[in-house]
Design a protein around this motif. Structure first.
Motif, PDB file in Angstrom:
ATOM      1  N   GLY A 654       0.885  -1.176   0.040  1.00 31.00           N
ATOM      2  CA  GLY A 654       0.030   0.009   0.240  1.00 31.00           C
ATOM      3  C   GLY A 654       0.935   1.263   0.056  1.00 31.00           C
ATOM      4  N   LEU A 655       1.970   1.308   0.805  1.00 31.72           N
ATOM      5  CA  LEU A 655       2.831   2.265   0.835  1.00 31.72           C
ATOM      6  C   LEU A 655       3.755   2.742  -0.577  1.00 31.72           C
ATOM      7  CD1 LEU A 655       4.504   2.014   4.390  1.00 31.72           C
ATOM      8  CD2 LEU A 655       2.914   3.739   3.651  1.00 31.72           C
ATOM      9  N   ASN A 662       3.754  10.849  -5.447  1.00 36.53           N
ATOM     10  CA  ASN A 662       4.294  11.225  -4.162  1.00 36.53           C
ATOM     11  C   ASN A 662       5.489  12.387  -4.435  1.00 36.53           C
ATOM     12  OD1 ASN A 662       5.070  12.277  -1.773  1.00 36.53           O
ATOM     13  ND2 ASN A 662       4.654  10.285  -0.897  1.00 36.53           N
ATOM     14  N   PRO A 663       5.229  13.721  -4.582  1.00 36.97           N
ATOM     15  CA  PRO A 663       6.165  14.834  -4.544  1.00 36.97           C
ATOM     16  C   PRO A 663       7.414  14.776  -3.927  1.00 36.97           C
ATOM     17  CG  PRO A 663       4.347  15.759  -3.886  1.00 36.97           C
ATOM     18  CD  PRO A 663       3.933  14.363  -3.846  1.00 36.97           C
ATOM     19  N   ARG A 664       7.141  13.971  -2.473  1.00 35.99           N
ATOM     20  CA  ARG A 664       8.555  14.129  -1.802  1.00 35.99           C
ATOM     21  C   ARG A 664       8.284  12.649  -1.251  1.00 35.99           C
ATOM     22  NH1 ARG A 664       6.632  19.117  -0.958  1.00 35.99           N
ATOM     23  NH2 ARG A 664       4.991  18.639   0.474  1.00 35.99           N
ATOM     24  N   PRO A 665       8.810  11.457  -2.195  1.00 36.94           N
ATOM     25  CA  PRO A 665       8.609  10.411  -1.578  1.00 36.94           C
ATOM     26  C   PRO A 665       9.709   9.668  -0.722  1.00 36.94           C
ATOM     27  CG  PRO A 665       9.762  10.404  -3.793  1.00 36.94           C
ATOM     28  CD  PRO A 665       9.703  11.607  -3.108  1.00 36.94           C
ATOM     29  N   THR A 668       8.355   8.231   2.598  1.00 37.23           N
ATOM     30  CA  THR A 668       7.473   7.098   2.326  1.00 37.23           C
ATOM     31  C   THR A 668       8.306   5.784   2.253  1.00 37.23           C
ATOM     32  OG1 THR A 668       5.707   8.298   1.334  1.00 37.23           O
ATOM     33  CG2 THR A 668       5.711   5.940   0.933  1.00 37.23           C
ATOM     34  N   VAL A 669       9.563   5.992   1.298  1.00 38.14           N
ATOM     35  CA  VAL A 669      10.630   4.828   1.424  1.00 38.14           C
ATOM     36  C   VAL A 669      10.905   4.153   2.660  1.00 38.14           C
ATOM     37  CG1 VAL A 669      12.895   4.380   0.419  1.00 38.14           C
ATOM     38  CG2 VAL A 669      11.475   5.520  -1.039  1.00 38.14           C
ATOM     39  N   LYS A 670      11.258   5.420   3.576  1.00 43.65           N
ATOM     40  CA  LYS A 670      11.640   5.066   4.982  1.00 43.65           C
ATOM     41  C   LYS A 670      10.616   4.269   5.745  1.00 43.65           C
ATOM     42  CE  LYS A 670      14.623   9.018   5.305  1.00 43.65           C
ATOM     43  NZ  LYS A 670      14.582   9.576   4.062  1.00 43.65           N
ATOM     44  N   ALA A 675       8.625  -1.038   7.635  1.00 46.27           N
ATOM     45  CA  ALA A 675       7.590  -2.046   7.767  1.00 46.27           C
ATOM     46  C   ALA A 675       8.086  -3.527   7.299  1.00 46.27           C
ATOM     47  CB  ALA A 675       6.404  -1.661   6.751  1.00 46.27           C
ATOM     48  N   TRP A 676       9.122  -3.254   6.180  1.00 48.94           N
ATOM     49  CA  TRP A 676       9.846  -4.466   5.660  1.00 48.94           C
ATOM     50  C   TRP A 676      10.657  -5.026   6.570  1.00 48.94           C
ATOM     51  CZ3 TRP A 676       9.191  -7.098   1.194  1.00 48.94           C
ATOM     52  CH2 TRP A 676      10.308  -7.820   0.763  1.00 48.94           C
ATOM     53  N   ARG A 677      11.430  -4.237   7.487  1.00 40.24           N
ATOM     54  CA  ARG A 677      12.133  -5.004   8.691  1.00 40.24           C
ATOM     55  C   ARG A 677      11.380  -5.781   9.393  1.00 40.24           C
ATOM     56  NH1 ARG A 677      14.307  -0.567  10.604  1.00 40.24           N
ATOM     57  NH2 ARG A 677      13.366  -0.387  12.462  1.00 40.24           N
ATOM     58  N   GLN A 678      10.093  -5.137  10.075  1.00 36.26           N
ATOM     59  CA  GLN A 678       9.335  -5.884  10.979  1.00 36.26           C
ATOM     60  C   GLN A 678       8.805  -6.952  10.283  1.00 36.26           C
ATOM     61  OE1 GLN A 678       8.613  -2.043  13.909  1.00 36.26           O
ATOM     62  NE2 GLN A 678       6.855  -3.196  13.448  1.00 36.26           N
ATOM     63  N   MET A 679       8.404  -7.116   9.167  1.00 38.75           N
ATOM     64  CA  MET A 679       7.806  -8.282   8.510  1.00 38.75           C
ATOM     65  C   MET A 679       9.037  -9.387   8.443  1.00 38.75           C
ATOM     66  SD  MET A 679       6.904  -8.571   4.512  1.00 38.75           S
ATOM     67  CE  MET A 679       8.529  -8.830   3.951  1.00 38.75           C
ATOM     68  N   ILE A 680      10.198  -9.156   8.015  1.00 41.75           N
ATOM     69  CA  ILE A 680      11.064 -10.027   8.149  1.00 41.75           C
ATOM     70  C   ILE A 680      11.530 -10.550   9.642  1.00 41.75           C
ATOM     71  CG2 ILE A 680      13.593 -10.338   7.813  1.00 41.75           C
ATOM     72  CD1 ILE A 680      13.538  -8.226   5.516  1.00 41.75           C
TER      73      ILE A 680
END
Length: 757
Positions: A654-655, A662-665, A668-670, A675-680
């Motif tokens: 979703g992110l 997103n003009p300042r993405p 959002t990347v962070k 979220a990716w780290r928590q998933m792992i």
């Protein structure tokens, strides 16, 4: 200027001051302009204080002439303004007490009155009845003195008064009288009924709605009259071919009527636009009434306008046209939201103003007979959704109920309401019931204290630094029961955070609540805060190394360790952190060096990005409290780790879908990387089983997403799949077909290119 101030600089306050000035000057809404004026004044105070040296930004005692325990006014970014929240003009209850007691309306006079026999008796009555409110921690100071006197501990009471007296002329130390009504300890709320009432009371007419109603009730009917006027001139389809008797008198009357309507109805300006149908008809009418013949262009525009109006809606006398106008009139006759809001405001005013709302339906039911008589609304008018929404924000319920209802949509919001729960556990060790209630109220007020921007590894002011809280420490006797209650609350809060918001970093206010519950349960776990990259000074406190060791106990040889290339066995030990300062300092220095080496920043012109990369490595090594919750507190999600990992991946996708527009993405990347780290982490726990099975589920979920999301995330999932079968990334974070996903970089982020290379 203080070294902290020069390091922090004035760019941020100047930027906020400028934004407030622009809003205060240009915003269309008067209330918004007024709030911007207030923000401007506060930021101006910050800059004046920094310039004169009265403010030490970055210090835990930011205001030179206030004690460290005084609650400062703090604006965005953690900047103190120099004001104390307990200072300023007398509050209404202070003025009322001064009049009742017959003393001058000054704080020092009120302070002295509270210490008279009558004053202490009044404080004791409030204590025993519970008929008081603690909005600021300082409100509890003299109540605590009264309790100490009541308990016979006059020495402690005198010590508190010695610390308070130098500020008695500036700060309010007395309680706010209140009826004492409250709910059970399990019920919490995001906003009070009073806050919801104030929010709705500020609702005025919506300019867009007012413009629409004006178009339907004023300008559409007027356009119909002009259309009728010009249709009378049509012969063989040509407008203006013949002007019947009385036409000019009718036209003159309509021009006069137009100017009356324009003066009386300012919301909709469409009639002034020369290219609209109404504007063309009006202009042609005015020109003709003035004796000026229409130009060929004006005649053509008039012909086109009349033809299109008849073609679209029919002639004004036709049945279909009348039906349309009747529907529009019915729509315009619906009550305005701000009118219905007044009904809800009246209902809220009848409720306890400092508590949540127990029933949304009771406040948002249809208009009653009595309300119809005073508001002019029809009986039975339903309260629409835009007015129900603010009431839901004030709903009182258990935390799981509020999360399920969407009232608590994030971990940040969860952090704002949990002090209402934590206060009960924090105050439980006080044996005296009256003192327990007072300390719970003090705790809740203290947790509303906004965090300061701090440097040099300084810590926020603690509750036990308040003189009146410190004075009753001797009357605190935690037992096994209170420790068990705190441990249970800690476990439940951790469970709520992971179950409700598995893809979100634990916000610092929530971390502080977890640390409090841990301490009350007799624990000493290393709870670590999120650090701001723009003021990070290159070093971590010793608890970060201790948290990394806890993570290693749980994650050695796991998918998480392989993916992030962590040799947990080689981490600097944190065993002696609690026992010896020199060991703690050594451990911290080793941990600092490890994070810097793993970040691979080197000398950099972009200090913030370099700091962010170093802080991110600390978050990776410590898992930012996840290992502490799972390994030490034994938190388990209700749905299982596999399901939590898939829910977190849904947040990642979703992110990612937001990146393209997103003009300042980069922010959002962070968030994606967090979220990716928590998933792992979730995938790496022993209860999950084979991580490759979860990876297979991720591939299936990825194929269901939009092509842009698939293109961006495919390298990340491929890299995770490779790590799941034991492969490693190279020094640049590249694998066979995959890449390691991190949030911070000093170059363009590969996630933004969609290519992964």
């Amino acid at each position: 200027m203080d070294t902290n101030e020069s390091r922090i600089g004035t760019d941020y306050p100047v930027g906020e001051l400028t934004r407030a000035a622009v809003t205060a000057s240009n915003h269309a809404d008067a209330a918004t302009r007024n709030r911007a004026h207030e923000r401007f004044a506060r930021w101006a105070a910050v800059l004046r204080g920094m310039a004169t040296g009265r403010l030490r930004i970055g210090s835990r005692r930011p205001v030179a002439d206030l004690p460290v325990w005084a609650t400062p006014r703090v604006v965005r970014g953690g900047f103190a303004t120099g004001e104390a929240l307990a200072g300023g003009p007398l509050r209404p209850h202070e003025a009322a007490l001064a009049e009742l007691a017959g003393v001058p309306a000054r704080r020092d006079a009120l302070f002295d009155h509270h210490l008279t026999a009558d004053g202490l008796a009044g404080l004791t009555t409030l204590l025993e009845s519970g008929a008081y409110r603690v909005d600021l921690p300082e409100d509890a100071a003299l109540l605590t003195v009264a309790w100490l006197v009541r308990a016979g501990d006059r020495e402690a009471a005198a010590a508190v008064l010695d610390e308070l007296r130098p500020y008695a002329d500036r700060l309010c130390f007395g309680p706010v009288p209140h009826d004492g009504q409250t709910y059970g300890p399990d019920l919490v709320w995001r906003e009070t009924a009073g806050e919801a009432r104030d929010r709705l009371a500020r609702r005025g007419p919506n300019p867009r709605v007012a413009a629409m109603r004006e178009a339907l009730t004023v300008w559409n009917p007027f356009a119909d009259r002009l259309l009728d006027l010009w249709l009378d001139t049509v012969r063989d389809g040509r407008v203006g071919a013949e002007f019947p008797t009385g036409w000019h008198d009718r036209a003159t009357a309509l021009v006069a009527r137009y100017h009356q309507l324009a003066a009386a109805h300012p919301h909709n300006g469409k009639h002034r636009r020369p290219k609209t149908n109404l504007g063309i008809l009006r202009s042609a009418t005015e020109e003709t009434v003035g004796g000026r013949p229409l130009t060929a262009r004006a005649r053509g525009l008039l012909q086109h306008a009349i033809d299109s109006m008849v073609r679209k809606r029919g002639r004004p006398s036709s049945p279909e046209h009348r039906a349309l106008r009747e529907r529009q009139a019915a729509e315009a006759a619906l009550p305005m939201l701000h009118t219905m809001a007044r009904v809800v405001v009246s209902r809220l005013a009848a409720l306890p103003q400092d508590l949540g709302v127990r029933s949304v339906e009771a406040v948002t039911g249809p208009v009653t007979d009595e309300e119809a008589a005073t508001s002019g609304l029809p009986v039975g008018t339903p309260i629409p959704e835009p007015l129900r929404r603010p009431i839901r924000r004030a709903l009182a319920g258990t935390v799981p109920e509020l999360i399920a209802a969407g009232v608590v949509p994030s971990a940040e919001v969860l952090a704002t309401i949990v002090p209402q729960i934590t206060a009960t556990a924090a105050a439980a060790p006080y044996a005296d019931e009256v003192l327990r209630s007072l300390m719970a109220a003090t705790y809740r007020a203290f947790r509303n204290r906004r965090s300061l921007l701090l440097t040099n590894l300084e810590r926020q002011v603690g509750l036990d630094e308040l003189p009146w809280v410190r004075a009753v420490a001797a009357h605190c006797a935690p037992g096994a029961g209170t420790r068990a209650a705190a441990a249970s609350a800690l476990h439940r809060l951790g469970e709520l955070a992971l179950d409700g918001f598995p893809a979100t970093l634990l916000p610092n206010p929530l971390v502080r609540e977890l640390a409090t519950l841990d301490r009350e349960s007799g624990g000493q776990l290393p709870w670590v805060e999120e650090l701001a990259a723009d003021i990070f000074e290159g070093t971590f406190s010793a608890k970060y190394a201790a948290a990394a060791r806890l993570a290693g106990d749980l994650l050695t040889d796991s998918l998480y360790a392989r993916y992030y290339d962590i040799d947990y066995a080689a981490l600097p030990t944190g065993a002696d952190v609690q026992r010896r300062r020199d060991a703690a300092a050594s451990t911290s220095a080793d941990f600092d060096a490890l994070c810097i080496a793993r970040a691979g920043t080197g000398p950099s012109w972009d200090v913030v990005a370099a700091n962010g990369m170093i802080v991110e490595q600390a978050q990776i090594l410590t898992t930012h409290n996840l290992a502490t919750l799972v390994g030490s507190v034994r938190v388990r999600p209700l749905t299982g780790w596999h399901e939590v990992a898939l829910r977190t991946f849904a947040v990642v996708t979703g992110l990612t879908a937001r990146l393209a527009r997103n003009p300042r993405p980069l922010a959002t990347v962070k968030d994606i990387a967090y979220a990716w780290r928590q998933m792992i982490f979730f995938m790496s726990l022993p209860q999950v089983g084979d991580p490759a099975e979860v990876v297979a589920d991720l591939w299936r979920e990825l194929e269901r997403t939009a092509p842009d999301v698939r293109d961006r995330l495919r390298p990340a999932v491929a890299g995770l799949a490779e790590a799941a079968v034991g492969e490693r990334f190279d020094a640049d974070g590249r694998g066979g077909a995959g890449r390691r996903l991190l949030g911070w970089t000093m170059n363009g982020h590969w996630l933004l290119t969609g290519s992964g290379r």
